[in-house]
Scaffold this motif. Structure first.
Motif, PDB file in Angstrom:
ATOM      1  N   LEU B  43      -5.980 -25.108  21.680  1.00  0.00           N
ATOM      2  CA  LEU B  43      -7.271 -24.554  22.068  1.00  0.00           C
ATOM      3  C   LEU B  43      -8.312 -24.905  21.006  1.00  0.00           C
ATOM      4  O   LEU B  43      -8.089 -24.702  19.826  1.00  0.00           O
ATOM      5  N   HIS B  44      -9.442 -25.416  21.449  1.00  0.00           N
ATOM      6  CA  HIS B  44     -10.530 -25.739  20.533  1.00  0.00           C
ATOM      7  C   HIS B  44     -11.727 -24.854  20.828  1.00  0.00           C
ATOM      8  O   HIS B  44     -12.253 -24.861  21.938  1.00  0.00           O
ATOM      9  N   LEU B  45     -12.189 -24.125  19.837  1.00  0.00           N
ATOM     10  CA  LEU B  45     -13.369 -23.284  19.983  1.00  0.00           C
ATOM     11  C   LEU B  45     -14.615 -24.152  19.963  1.00  0.00           C
ATOM     12  O   LEU B  45     -14.827 -24.915  19.016  1.00  0.00           O
ATOM     13  N   ILE B  46     -15.444 -24.073  21.013  1.00  0.00           N
ATOM     14  CA  ILE B  46     -16.656 -24.895  21.073  1.00  0.00           C
ATOM     15  C   ILE B  46     -17.932 -24.068  20.932  1.00  0.00           C
ATOM     16  O   ILE B  46     -18.945 -24.574  20.445  1.00  0.00           O
ATOM     17  N   ASN B  53     -28.650 -12.924  22.700  1.00  0.00           N
ATOM     18  CA  ASN B  53     -29.495 -13.837  21.917  1.00  0.00           C
ATOM     19  C   ASN B  53     -28.808 -14.413  20.683  1.00  0.00           C
ATOM     20  O   ASN B  53     -29.484 -15.004  19.819  1.00  0.00           O
ATOM     21  N   SER B  54     -27.519 -14.263  20.576  1.00  0.00           N
ATOM     22  CA  SER B  54     -26.739 -14.834  19.481  1.00  0.00           C
ATOM     23  C   SER B  54     -25.797 -15.897  20.028  1.00  0.00           C
ATOM     24  O   SER B  54     -24.979 -15.601  20.903  1.00  0.00           O
ATOM     25  N   THR B  55     -25.925 -17.146  19.577  1.00  0.00           N
ATOM     26  CA  THR B  55     -24.976 -18.194  19.938  1.00  0.00           C
ATOM     27  C   THR B  55     -24.729 -19.076  18.715  1.00  0.00           C
ATOM     28  O   THR B  55     -25.654 -19.331  17.933  1.00  0.00           O
ATOM     29  N   GLU B  56     -23.488 -19.522  18.579  1.00  0.00           N
ATOM     30  CA  GLU B  56     -23.112 -20.370  17.457  1.00  0.00           C
ATOM     31  C   GLU B  56     -22.196 -21.468  17.960  1.00  0.00           C
ATOM     32  O   GLU B  56     -21.443 -21.263  18.924  1.00  0.00           O
ATOM     33  N   LYS B  57     -22.232 -22.604  17.267  1.00  0.00           N
ATOM     34  CA  LYS B  57     -21.293 -23.674  17.589  1.00  0.00           C
ATOM     35  C   LYS B  57     -19.943 -23.367  16.953  1.00  0.00           C
ATOM     36  O   LYS B  57     -19.864 -22.767  15.876  1.00  0.00           O
ATOM     37  N   GLY B  58     -18.892 -23.803  17.626  1.00  0.00           N
ATOM     38  CA  GLY B  58     -17.542 -23.549  17.143  1.00  0.00           C
ATOM     39  C   GLY B  58     -17.026 -24.666  16.266  1.00  0.00           C
ATOM     40  O   GLY B  58     -17.794 -25.413  15.658  1.00  0.00           O
ATOM     41  N   THR B  65     -24.113 -26.755  25.841  1.00  0.00           N
ATOM     42  CA  THR B  65     -24.920 -25.681  25.267  1.00  0.00           C
ATOM     43  C   THR B  65     -24.579 -24.377  25.968  1.00  0.00           C
ATOM     44  O   THR B  65     -24.039 -24.392  27.079  1.00  0.00           O
ATOM     45  N   VAL B  66     -24.884 -23.265  25.320  1.00  0.00           N
ATOM     46  CA  VAL B  66     -24.620 -21.946  25.895  1.00  0.00           C
ATOM     47  C   VAL B  66     -25.852 -21.080  25.740  1.00  0.00           C
ATOM     48  O   VAL B  66     -26.757 -21.380  24.956  1.00  0.00           O
TER      49      VAL B  66
END
Lengths: 110, 113
Positions: B43-46, B53-58, B65-66
């Protein structure tokens, strides 16, 4: 650097016998661990968890053992059933995410 | 039992199309995650989100995009799908607290031709 390792990519067990799946971790700060089961084309299903204050947790046919000094946990399935055939992932709870192992494919032979 | 939903379950689409994979949970969890998994692989976290309103790249670089406009909704968008995006996409949410448990949705199997 793989912080959670499942060194056996696959395991075959006869129906009715015990399945033992192993998982090692490197970070002694991990304090909560989980096991998931995954069938193809489905999402992982939560099986059982254990906190670092315990060394054993049991739920029906599934028991998880934690050896903190060895940084090792194992999942025991007794008795194994053909429906248990799946990929099993262990995971450790990190700061913002779970750290997953690479999985062990269990095949239970009828 | 966790209530986390993903649609569609399966999607076959041509190169260059824009797609959005939907993920919803009804448990009020603040933390949500997107993973990518190829058959037999880890499993790869993306992407992940701590809340609205909080999003981060994995850990794994992704061209997707999210957004997180509502607590219960965490869609993933690919602006221009390519064959290299063919994979299984898994959404998850996390309870938090002392018995912190992460629950997964059923996944979306994406095939880009």
């Amino acid at each position: 650097d793989q912080q959670v390792k499942q060194n056996s990519p696959s395991l075959s067990v006869q129906e009715g016998r015990i399945s033992i799946l192993n998982c090692d971790y490197t970070n002694s700060m991990f304090d909560y661990f989980l096991w998931y089961k995954k069938y193809p084309a489905e999402g992982p299903t939560f099986l059982i968890s254990i906190s670092s204050i315990k060394d054993k947790n049991e739920d029906g046919r599934f028991t998880v053992f934690l050896n903190k000094s060895a940084k090792h946990l194992s999942l025991h399935i007794v008795p194994s059933q053909p429906g248990d055939s799946a990929v099993y992932f262990c995971a450790a709870s990190g700061t913002y995410k779970y750290i997953f192992g690479t999985g062990t494919r269990l095949k239970v032979l009828a | 039992e966790a209530d986390i939903y993903q649609t569609p379950r399966y999607l076959v689409i041509g190169t260059g199309k824009k797609i959005t994979l939907e993920c919803s949970q009804t448990m009020g969890h603040d933390k949500m995650y997107w993973y990518q998994q190829d058959p037999g692989m880890e499993l790869h976290l993306i992407h992940y989100s701590y809340g609205v309103n909080s999003t981060e790249k994995g850990d794994l670089s992704s061209e997707s995009t999210v957004s997180r406009i509502r607590t219960e909704h965490f869609p993933l968008t690919l602006e221009s799908a390519r064959p290299s995006h063919t994979s299984q996409y898994l959404c998850a949410s996390r309870t938090g607290g002392s018995a912190d448990t992460q629950y997964f949705g059923p996944g979306t199997r994406l095939t880009v031709l």
